[in-house]
Enzyme design. Structure first.
Site, PDB file in Angstrom:
ATOM      1  N   HIS A   1     129.361  18.170-100.815  1.00  0.00           N
ATOM      2  CA  HIS A   1     130.060  17.990 -99.526  1.00  0.00           C
ATOM      3  C   HIS A   1     129.804  16.608 -98.934  1.00  0.00           C
ATOM      4  CE1 HIS A   1     130.497  22.446 -99.570  1.00  0.00           C
ATOM      5  NE2 HIS A   1     129.260  22.393-100.046  1.00  0.00           N
TER       6      HIS A   1
ATOM      7  N   SER B   1     138.612 -11.432 -96.793  1.00  0.00           N
ATOM      8  CA  SER B   1     139.637 -11.175 -95.798  1.00  0.00           C
ATOM      9  C   SER B   1     140.048 -12.509 -95.191  1.00  0.00           C
ATOM     10  CB  SER B   1     139.076 -10.253 -94.715  1.00  0.00           C
ATOM     11  OG  SER B   1     139.819 -10.407 -93.520  1.00  0.00           O
TER      12      SER B   1
ATOM     13  N   LYS C   1     133.796 -10.358 -94.703  1.00  0.00           N
ATOM     14  CA  LYS C   1     134.214  -9.258 -95.576  1.00  0.00           C
ATOM     15  C   LYS C   1     134.166  -9.590 -97.064  1.00  0.00           C
ATOM     16  CE  LYS C   1     136.873  -6.084 -94.195  1.00  0.00           C
ATOM     17  NZ  LYS C   1     136.697  -4.645 -94.235  1.00  0.00           N
TER      18      LYS C   1
ATOM     19  N   GLU D   1     139.670  -0.082-105.472  1.00  0.00           N
ATOM     20  CA  GLU D   1     140.687   0.449-104.540  1.00  0.00           C
ATOM     21  C   GLU D   1     142.061   0.493-105.214  1.00  0.00           C
ATOM     22  OE1 GLU D   1     140.390  -0.860-100.177  1.00  0.00           O
ATOM     23  OE2 GLU D   1     139.204  -2.334-101.262  1.00  0.00           O
TER      24      GLU D   1
END
Ligand code: ARG
Length: 467
Positions: free
Chosen positions: A160, A281, A287, A294
């Site tokens: 979980h 970024s 970043k 992804e």
């Protein structure tokens, strides 16, 4: 004859094809990708035809030389693809006739584009499967190696997405590897059914020429000729099997990607991915984004889409060939490209994963991950499991209040919950003790991980010989 009327079948037509219809029905813009396999199939067909006396040896040689030259023209980018000629098959055949004259027109004896295209796709799929298998093997190799290196590295295991029990990072990586091992088997299983030859089925019923399909099959490296001509020209279940394999593989890669994305975040801080797999970024200078995982996660969607497209394409098609089947190629090509690229990305990236061992260890220490070990300890000392569960629950509640992990409590503190607990409890409350205790096949103990990595390597080596 008009430009818009295809010379291969224009004979029975009294008006040229509508220009839009010619463009709408043409496939050459995408099926030219099958050119190499189309030529390979034609050379084998011509060789077989000469063998059974349907073509003379001179005719065969003229055809083979012409096709070989055309192959060169295509490779050099000199070949003029023509949309009015509809597809890769008729483009190549027309060029052959340009080059060698009337003999070029004999190539199509005893054959139809229906068995030709089915053969081309199978040859193409076989080639691509072999390339994909190399990348999958490279990925599995790298993963097994990393798992072995990280057999002692402790991290929290989750259920979980909540800290559950400590595991070793090597064990986690071998879980990924098992998924890929099954994908690998599925790929090789799919290859068996791909490698069957439709050629000789002709349009649908077979041909009246004395062809020898065993010879053609052998020349093309097929395991055998397809049993039934109607089935061979029409079914595309092998393409569906491949995209099923691809969908399951991408589902696995997407799960791995998700974990990589989570782990690189400041919140988890479990791993570092080298800069070459990340981007920055344009607005936030701090970043470093895990773009490669992804994107693999994102590409899973298009592969599922291709599987659905192919399943839907085939449903309700009556025997035998229907023009619908022309729609098999674009999804298949894209699935092949996507699988190959995603596997390459992973095979390059996985060996470069840098675990942040201290951070993983700290995370495992924080989440009461040895609570089950304390319960097992009590059970070994004669407490019933349900009672042990209760005792540990109270200890955890106390730990939450006092901000102490179980291993940070004193013996006196632990004894509040059960006076059966003795000094030896601290052996099981350490993370090292916890993982080492799960010492059976399939367990997370470092020794088991090393043994499992060895078995995985042997299993991979045994598969390599299969295709
Ligand atoms: N371009 C066609 C395809 O991809 C080749 C077969 C055409 N056959 C036919 N009978 N129209 O399926």
């Amino acid at each position: 004859m008009s430009q818009a009327t295809n010379q291969s079948w224009g004979g029975r037509f009294s008006e040229p094809t509508d220009a839009f219809v010619a463009r709408f029905t043409a496939s050459v813009n995408f099926d030219q990708r099958l050119a190499r396999q189309d030529i390979q199939g034609s050379i084998a067909h011509a060789t077989m035809l000469a063998g059974v006396g349907v073509l003379t040896e001179e005719e065969r040689d003229a055809i083979i030389n012409g096709l070989t030259e055309i192959q060169g023209e295509i490779e050099r980018g000199e070949f003029q693809w023509s949309v009015p000629l509809e597809d890769v098959h008729m483009n190549i055949e027309a060029r052959l006739t340009d080059k060698i004259g009337i003999t070029g027109k004999k190539l199509h004896t005893g054959r139809s584009r229906n068995d030709q295209v089915a053969t081309d796709i199978r040859l193409f799929m076989r080639d691509e499967i072999d390339v994909i298998e190399v990348e999958l093997t490279r990925l599995r190799d790298g993963m097994i190696e990393l798992a072995e290196r990280e057999a002692d590295t402790i991290m929290p295991g989750f259920t979980h997405l909540q800290t559950a029990q400590p595991v070793t990072f090597g064990h986690h990586l071998l879980a990924w590897q098992e998924m890929l091992a099954r994908d690998h088997e599925r790929l090789l299983d799919c290859r068996k059914r791909v490698n069957v030859m439709p050629l000789g089925s002709a349009a649908l019923a077979g041909t009246t020429y004395p062809i020898d399909r065993h010879v053609t099959a052998e020349l093309l490296g097929f395991d055998r000729p397809a049993e039934n001509s109607l089935d061979a020209v029409s079914d595309r279940d092998f393409a569906i099997e491949f995209t099923s394999f691809a969908s399951i593989l991408l589902m696995h890669l997407s799960r791995m990607s998700e974990e990589l994305v989570l782990w690189t975040s400041a919140q988890f801080n479990f791993i570092d991915l080298p800069d070459r797999f990340c981007t920055g970024s344009s607005i936030m200078p701090q970043k470093k984004n895990p773009d490669v995982p992804e994107l693999v996660r994102g590409k899973t969607g298009r592969v599922y889409g291709h599987l659905m497209a192919l399943l839907t394409l085939m449903k309700s098609q009556p025997l035998a060939y229907n023009k619908d089947n022309q729609e098999d190629k674009e999804p298949l090509f894209d699935a092949v490209d996507t699988v190959r690229d995603c596997l390459k990305a992973f095979a390059d990236m996985v060996p470069a994963i840098e675990p942040k061992k201290e951070s993983m260890y700290e995370a495992a220490r924080r989440g009461f991950s040895t609570a089950t070990d304390l319960a097992d300890y009590l059970v070994r000392k004669g407490v019933a499991f349900r009672d042990a569960h209760e005792i540990v629950g109270l200890s955890v509640a106390y730990g939450l209040k006092t901000k102490k992990d179980l291993s940070e409590m004193s013996l006196e503190e632990l004894k509040q919950f059960s006076d059966i607990i003795e000094q030896d409890v601290f052996e099981v409350l350490t993370l090292e003790g916890s993982v080492a205790a799960r010492n059976h096949i399939g367990g997370t103990a470092p020794d088991q991980v090393r043994a499992a990595a060895n078995r995985a390597r042997e299993a991979l080596a045994a598969l390599k010989g299969v295709s």
